[in-house]
Design an enzyme around this catalytic site. Structure first.
Site, PDB file in Angstrom:
ATOM      1  N   ASN A  80      -4.920 -25.450  -4.851  1.00  0.00           N
ATOM      2  CA  ASN A  80      -5.749 -25.823  -5.999  1.00  0.00           C
ATOM      3  C   ASN A  80      -7.245 -25.787  -5.644  1.00  0.00           C
ATOM      4  O   ASN A  80      -7.992 -24.900  -6.045  1.00  0.00           O
ATOM      5  CB  ASN A  80      -5.335 -27.204  -6.525  1.00  0.00           C
ATOM      6  CG  ASN A  80      -6.073 -27.611  -7.801  1.00  0.00           C
ATOM      7  OD1 ASN A  80      -5.784 -28.643  -8.356  1.00  0.00           O
ATOM      8  ND2 ASN A  80      -7.024 -26.853  -8.305  1.00  0.00           N
ATOM      9  N   THR A  81      -7.658 -26.748  -4.802  1.00  0.00           N
ATOM     10  CA  THR A  81      -9.095 -26.895  -4.522  1.00  0.00           C
ATOM     11  C   THR A  81      -9.721 -25.594  -4.039  1.00  0.00           C
ATOM     12  O   THR A  81     -10.814 -25.224  -4.484  1.00  0.00           O
ATOM     13  CB  THR A  81      -9.309 -28.000  -3.472  1.00  0.00           C
ATOM     14  OG1 THR A  81      -8.771 -29.208  -3.988  1.00  0.00           O
ATOM     15  CG2 THR A  81     -10.790 -28.208  -3.179  1.00  0.00           C
ATOM     16  N   LYS A 136       6.862 -32.534  -9.909  1.00  0.00           N
ATOM     17  CA  LYS A 136       6.276 -32.707  -8.578  1.00  0.00           C
ATOM     18  C   LYS A 136       6.063 -34.205  -8.394  1.00  0.00           C
ATOM     19  O   LYS A 136       5.229 -34.818  -9.075  1.00  0.00           O
ATOM     20  CB  LYS A 136       4.947 -31.955  -8.444  1.00  0.00           C
ATOM     21  CG  LYS A 136       4.376 -32.085  -7.040  1.00  0.00           C
ATOM     22  CD  LYS A 136       3.048 -31.404  -6.882  1.00  0.00           C
ATOM     23  CE  LYS A 136       2.437 -31.812  -5.556  1.00  0.00           C
ATOM     24  NZ  LYS A 136       1.012 -31.487  -5.487  1.00  0.00           N
ATOM     25  N   GLY A 195      -7.080 -31.527  -0.624  1.00  0.00           N
ATOM     26  CA  GLY A 195      -8.461 -31.190  -0.973  1.00  0.00           C
ATOM     27  C   GLY A 195      -9.372 -30.966   0.213  1.00  0.00           C
ATOM     28  O   GLY A 195     -10.560 -30.706   0.052  1.00  0.00           O
ATOM     29  N   ALA A 241      -1.164 -28.908  -0.068  1.00  0.00           N
ATOM     30  CA  ALA A 241      -2.328 -29.707   0.325  1.00  0.00           C
ATOM     31  C   ALA A 241      -2.986 -29.201   1.605  1.00  0.00           C
ATOM     32  O   ALA A 241      -2.316 -28.964   2.612  1.00  0.00           O
ATOM     33  CB  ALA A 241      -1.978 -31.172   0.492  1.00  0.00           C
ATOM     34  N   GLY A 242      -4.274 -29.021   1.526  1.00  0.00           N
ATOM     35  CA  GLY A 242      -5.081 -28.686   2.695  1.00  0.00           C
ATOM     36  C   GLY A 242      -5.307 -27.198   2.898  1.00  0.00           C
ATOM     37  O   GLY A 242      -6.137 -26.795   3.718  1.00  0.00           O
TER      38      GLY A 242
END
Lengths: 374, 257
Positions: free
Chosen positions: B208-209, B99, B160, B186-187
């Site tokens: 992830n987050t 990545k 995040g 992301a997001g």
């Protein structure tokens, strides 16, 4: 370009008056704002914000968790030298203190490093006094070359250097530089630093600019609480950070909150900053800036540290010794200042785990900046 | 009911949920959450692992057969640094997959399009399977496709932030014209965001987050698994198109038929 014109445009007395004039309505507005400004920050550090501390703490915890997750980074200082040609009225290394001076050799550095590695550390903060004859750039470069193979991330808290010096040290593996202004009150600064290179207020004030131009990966800012009105000093730190983030946008930033601690020949703090006020400040910084790293050292008590990590702190030191050779070479020599939390790194890691945080020992790799390990 | 598998660079994935390993309160909890997510591709930040240690705590908890590791270059600021880091990752983690993340801006971690394109081109030549993290920029996606990346990973919103698909208009264009898989990265802050991305036709999402920081990460990972399955199923079942006016179920002109 430098911070100086911005600093000059903010007179100390005006800034201080502005902070103390903030009202509950200003605090409410600051808390409700989706993105907070420096004016909001003034409200959050003002006496008017004291009744809102719990709300600030809740918000700070939420924002920190969102950005940094359930992790806290661990770092440790490694004092290389207590030689110093400056007089600082609050520091144990001050030139006028009759203490035994010591500067570690490369062999001694490695002995110290071996203890820290055994404890699990991978991020180390190198600390010296200011003695350019013995602990100048040549010595610092050698220290980096000696320690680079043993640590993934090396920070330094040493005398301010010229831009060319930083440009020389960064390729040797210098990742982060911490430089605290001590106080942004120019007259008081001169009073606390009557002798030595450090007495040059503006050379110190320009240091982050020199670091930024040299392309440092991360820099840490802060003041020494106890020398002057903490709210006003904290505002200038925020103002400085705001300028730096806009100017050197590729650099990462961290803030620290050292409160004056007892040391050999030390003066009493002019201003007492209570635990409650320090919590208010830490939360205010988080509410202003969701991304900045916030660090707490062993200057603070175990109870305070156990609780503050949930309120915005993202990195913490443990097991610190503030004397050169304190880990292995000369454990009994005189410290720069007394620490308050004597727990071992393993104890601190266990405390973090009990609170649902993962202690992070490694969060960098030298290969990411293509640095030679040779 | 089974959905079509996802194929990237010749490898088949039955899960379209990719996961990250940061921000968890412990490695065992991370492991449990990732298993609950059903994820088969798991990103690992090179900066977090000790590649010299055979007993790295993070890697030890990712040693399940169903997990393929996707090392990321988080922390690098230039193409040169990225290539260097990629080579180390390949050697240490024994995978060609990468990545590619180049974000010189440490505040919002927004990717640098110029350096990313430069690095992607070189890494493809070096034999890497490159999945670049980028802004939702349709032209950049086509340029990356031309240099041979295996997939593109446009952001839904700042990393995040949990703000969801703020770049929806651009994601639609990217999905509409891409010849390589599109992974929304992301997001993504809620299972509904993930489902929406898959309904739009994104090939996968990376989360992830939203999992790591949830009150119950394992349960949240499971919720994301279900949402991604639902989203993909809805996409394959072909959603009825939204209309701005009422359509009578008994048309007024039916008598003419």
């Amino acid at each position: 370009m430098s911070f100086r014109p911005i600093f000059a445009a903010h007179a100390w007395d005006d800034v201080k008056a502005g902070i103390y004039a903030k009202t509950a309505a200003d605090v409410e507005r600051a808390l409700a704002a989706p993105k907070r400004t420096l004016a909001d920050f003034q409200a959050l550090i003002s006496p008017a914000a004291a009744p809102y501390l719990e709300r600030m703490a809740q918000l700070s915890q939420q924002l920190t968790r969102q950005r940094f997750g359930n992790t806290v980074q661990l770092y440790v200082p490694l004092y290389l030298s207590n030689e110093c040609q400056n007089i600082c009225t609050y520091c144990g290394f001050s030139l006028d203190n009759k203490i035994r001076r010591r500067t570690l050799s490369s062999v001694e550095m490695l002995q110290e490093a071996a203890v820290l590695k055994q404890w699990g550390y991978d991020h180390v903060l190198l600390v010296t006094g200011e003695a350019n004859q013995t602990v100048g750039v040549d010595y610092l470069e050698k220290a980096l070359q000696t320690l680079r193979p043993h640590f993934s991330h090396i920070s330094m808290e040493v005398q301010p250097l010229d831009q060319a010096d930083y440009e020389r040290l960064i390729p040797q593996g210098l990742n982060t530089v911490l430089v605290y202004q001590e106080t942004y009150h120019e007259a008081d600064y001169r009073q606390h630093h009557p002798k030595g290179k450090k007495s040059n207020f503006h050379y110190r004030l320009d240091t982050p600019d020199r670091l930024g131009r040299a392309g440092i990966h991360k820099m840490g800012l802060g003041v020494l609480f106890g020398l002057e009105d903490w709210r006003t000093d904290a505002f200038y730190t925020a103002l400085h950070l705001d300028y730096l983030e806009r100017t050197y946008w590729q650099t990462k930033y961290s803030l620290s909150f050292p409160r004056l601690r007892p040391a050999e020949g030390l003066l009493q703090p002019k201003v007492e900053m209570t635990d409650r006020e320090l919590v208010q400040l830490i939360c205010a910084y988080r509410l202003l800036n969701e991304e900045v790293e916030l660090s707490i050292s062993t200057r603070e008590s175990p109870t305070f540290r156990d609780n503050i990590i949930r309120l915005g702190i993202t990195s913490i030191s443990a097991g610190s010794k503030t004397n050169p050779g304190g880990y292995a070479v000369a454990p009994e020599s005189l410290e720069q200042f007394e620490i308050s939390d004597e727990r071992s790194p393993a104890d601190i890691a266990a405390m973090l785990r009990r609170q649902g945080y993962e202690p992070v020992w490694k969060d960098w790799d030298p290969t990411l900046t293509a640095i030679s390990r040779r | 009911m089974k959905t079509q598998p996802l194929v990237i660079a010749g490898r088949t994935f039955s899960s379209r949920l990719f996961t990250g390993t940061g921000k968890f309160s412990s490695a065992p909890l991370m492991e449990e959450a990732l298993l609950a997510s059903g994820s088969e591709l798991v990103t690992v930040a090179l900066k977090r692992v000790d590649v010299t240690s055979a007993d790295d705590d993070l890697l030890r908890h990712l040693g399940h057969v169903q997990f393929s590791l996707l090392p990321n270059t988080s922390g690098v600021r230039t193409a040169k640094e990225a290539v260097f880091a990629a080579q180390l990752a390949r050697e240490a983690l024994e995978t060609d997959w990468l990545k590619l993340e180049i974000h010189p801006d440490p505040k919002y971690l927004l990717p640098d399009p110029v350096e990313t394109l430069k690095a992607a081109e070189e890494l493809v030549k070096l034999g890497f399977v490159v999945l670049p993290y980028i802004h939702a920029d349709p032209v950049l996606c086509k340029r990356l496709e031309e240099v041979g990346v295996a997939a593109v990973m446009p952001l839904g919103s700042p990393i995040g932030s949990n703000k969801g698909l703020l770049t929806r208009e651009f994601l639609e264009i990217i999905i509409g014209q891409s010849r390589v898989p599109v992974v929304v990265d992301a997001g993504i802050g809620a299972p509904s965001h993930a489902a929406a991305a898959l309904e739009m036709g994104a090939d996968a999402v990376l989360v992830n987050t939203a999992i790591a920081v949830a009150g119950q990460p394992v349960a949240m990972a499971h919720a994301f698994r279900l949402a991604v399955e639902a989203g993909r199923l809805a996409y394959e079942a072909k959603l009825a198109a939204p209309v701005s006016h009422a359509v009578a179920s008994s048309p007024l002109t039916a008598f003419l038929d």
